[in-house]
Design a protein around this motif. Structure first.
Motif, PDB file in Angstrom:
ATOM      1  N   LEU A 207     -13.190  -9.338 -35.519  1.00 24.50           N
ATOM      2  CA  LEU A 207     -12.363  -8.531 -36.420  1.00 24.50           C
ATOM      3  C   LEU A 207     -13.225  -7.666 -37.344  1.00 24.50           C
ATOM      4  N   GLN A 208     -14.379  -8.172 -37.709  1.00 26.19           N
ATOM      5  CA  GLN A 208     -15.299  -7.373 -38.519  1.00 26.19           C
ATOM      6  C   GLN A 208     -15.737  -6.138 -37.745  1.00 26.19           C
ATOM      7  N   HIS A 209     -16.036  -6.319 -36.448  1.00 30.29           N
ATOM      8  CA  HIS A 209     -16.426  -5.196 -35.593  1.00 30.29           C
ATOM      9  C   HIS A 209     -15.283  -4.196 -35.456  1.00 30.29           C
ATOM     10  N   LEU A 210     -14.044  -4.680 -35.495  1.00 30.10           N
ATOM     11  CA  LEU A 210     -12.868  -3.813 -35.377  1.00 30.10           C
ATOM     12  C   LEU A 210     -12.402  -3.294 -36.732  1.00 30.10           C
ATOM     13  N   ASN A 211     -13.246  -3.455 -37.748  1.00 29.59           N
ATOM     14  CA  ASN A 211     -12.955  -2.967 -39.107  1.00 29.59           C
ATOM     15  C   ASN A 211     -11.654  -3.557 -39.654  1.00 29.59           C
ATOM     16  N   TRP A 212     -11.428  -4.831 -39.342  1.00 31.76           N
ATOM     17  CA  TRP A 212     -10.277  -5.567 -39.866  1.00 31.76           C
ATOM     18  C   TRP A 212      -8.967  -4.828 -39.590  1.00 31.76           C
ATOM     19  N   ASN A 213      -8.773  -4.451 -38.332  1.00 32.23           N
ATOM     20  CA  ASN A 213      -7.569  -3.722 -37.919  1.00 32.23           C
ATOM     21  C   ASN A 213      -6.319  -4.539 -38.271  1.00 32.23           C
ATOM     22  N   PRO A 214      -5.448  -4.019 -39.145  1.00 37.80           N
ATOM     23  CA  PRO A 214      -4.301  -4.817 -39.608  1.00 37.80           C
ATOM     24  C   PRO A 214      -3.294  -5.149 -38.511  1.00 37.80           C
ATOM     25  N   LYS A 215      -3.150  -4.262 -37.528  1.00 41.78           N
ATOM     26  CA  LYS A 215      -2.205  -4.550 -36.452  1.00 41.78           C
ATOM     27  C   LYS A 215      -2.681  -5.714 -35.594  1.00 41.78           C
ATOM     28  N   ILE A 216      -3.996  -5.795 -35.362  1.00 44.34           N
ATOM     29  CA  ILE A 216      -4.540  -6.920 -34.600  1.00 44.34           C
ATOM     30  C   ILE A 216      -4.430  -8.212 -35.407  1.00 44.34           C
ATOM     31  N   ILE A 217      -4.695  -8.132 -36.698  1.00 42.16           N
ATOM     32  CA  ILE A 217      -4.569  -9.310 -37.554  1.00 42.16           C
ATOM     33  C   ILE A 217      -3.134  -9.831 -37.536  1.00 42.16           C
ATOM     34  N   ALA A 218      -2.167  -8.920 -37.647  1.00 46.20           N
ATOM     35  CA  ALA A 218      -0.763  -9.323 -37.633  1.00 46.20           C
ATOM     36  C   ALA A 218      -0.380  -9.942 -36.289  1.00 46.20           C
ATOM     37  N   THR A 219      -0.922  -9.389 -35.201  1.00 48.81           N
ATOM     38  CA  THR A 219      -0.631  -9.932 -33.871  1.00 48.81           C
ATOM     39  C   THR A 219      -1.205 -11.333 -33.711  1.00 48.81           C
ATOM     40  N   LEU A 220      -2.417 -11.551 -34.204  1.00 50.49           N
ATOM     41  CA  LEU A 220      -3.038 -12.871 -34.113  1.00 50.49           C
ATOM     42  C   LEU A 220      -2.216 -13.932 -34.828  1.00 50.49           C
ATOM     43  N   SER A 221      -1.601 -13.570 -35.932  1.00 51.29           N
ATOM     44  CA  SER A 221      -0.842 -14.551 -36.706  1.00 51.29           C
ATOM     45  C   SER A 221       0.373 -15.067 -35.945  1.00 51.29           C
ATOM     46  N   CYS A 222       0.779 -14.348 -34.896  1.00 56.01           N
ATOM     47  CA  CYS A 222       1.956 -14.747 -34.116  1.00 56.01           C
ATOM     48  C   CYS A 222       1.613 -15.677 -32.947  1.00 56.01           C
TER      49      CYS A 222
END
Length: 248
Positions: A31-46
């Motif tokens: 996620l650090q490499h992806l600059n903490w992309n919020p859409k990916i973070i939200a997807t992971l939480s699911c």
């Protein structure tokens, strides 16, 4: 950064990844490499409870610290290692304009919520939203998110913000002293906490409309128990000279 390990399994019974998954360290670096992309973070939480815990405990916090480092440092400078309402709520507030549903907080208009990828939050602007005897409080407020040509409502602007240490703020004490009532049916779109109307409490100064570039009698905002702010205003039309400046 050293990430605290979870020694107790918190997977749900139906989770498909109980037989193994990437470690927290690997996910952090990804996620650090992806600059903490919020859409990916939200997807992971699911994915499952384990990922949801990691997202809430680590990833949203790093997202906030990366997107608004000075603001996050200030919000935590009182000694707290967390923020009011949790990191996921603050992360959403940074990038999401909540809009408004019909018969919701702002009764007359219906504008869907959406991502606002570039938003500036200002502590200096926040002082304009506070009564003079509350201006020792710290409030960060965004520039208005403009929704133009909304029929009879004209040009509508949504703004949002967050208080530092709201539980001990003068604004909260004044709301309680004035007997302000919570909204009967609506809750904060960021943390689901109850909301006070600053308009009903007569706590919106004239300086707020000046800061927003809005009509004085067409501004309303709410603050929740965790200190998240959301509001709406009717924006003044640009003058001819301002329109030219915008085009340039």
């Amino acid at each position: 950064m050293i990430i605290t390990k979870q020694y107790r399994c918190i997977h749900s019974a139906s989770c498909i990844c109980t037989k193994g998954h990437l470690s927290e360290d690997v996910i952090f670096l990804l996620l650090q490499h992806l600059n903490w992309n919020p859409k990916i973070i939200a997807t992971l939480s699911c994915v499952c409870k384990w990922f949801d815990d990691l997202v809430k405990r680590v990833l949203w916090k790093e997202f906030c610290r990366t997107r608004a480092p000075k603001m996050m440092h200030d919000l935590q400078s009182s000694g707290s290692h967390s923020v009011d309402g949790n990191w996921s709520a603050l992360g959403k507030l940074l990038i999401y304009c909540s809009g408004c549903k019909k018969d919701g907080l702002f009764n007359k208009i219906q504008i869907p919520g959406h991502f606002a990828h570039r938003t500036r939050f200002s502590r200096t602007s926040g002082k304009s939203f506070l009564l003079p005897n509350c201006r020792t409080d710290v409030l960060y407020v965004s520039d208005p998110c403009e929704h133009l040509d909304q029929g009879e409502e004209g040009d509508v602007g949504f703004f949002r913000g967050v208080f530092k240490s709201f539980a001990t703020s003068k604004v909260r004490k004044m709301l309680i002293r004035r007997g302000a009532k919570f909204h009967e049916s609506e809750f904060c779109p960021y943390c689901k906490a109850k909301l006070w109307s600053m308009l009903q409490a007569k706590m919106i100064p004239q300086s707020a409309s000046c800061r927003l570039g809005a009509y004085e009698d067409c501004i309303e905002y709410f603050v929740c128990l965790n200190g998240h702010v959301l509001g709406v205003c009717t924006l003044l039309p640009l003058s001819d000279s301002e329109e030219v400046s915008e085009l340039d």
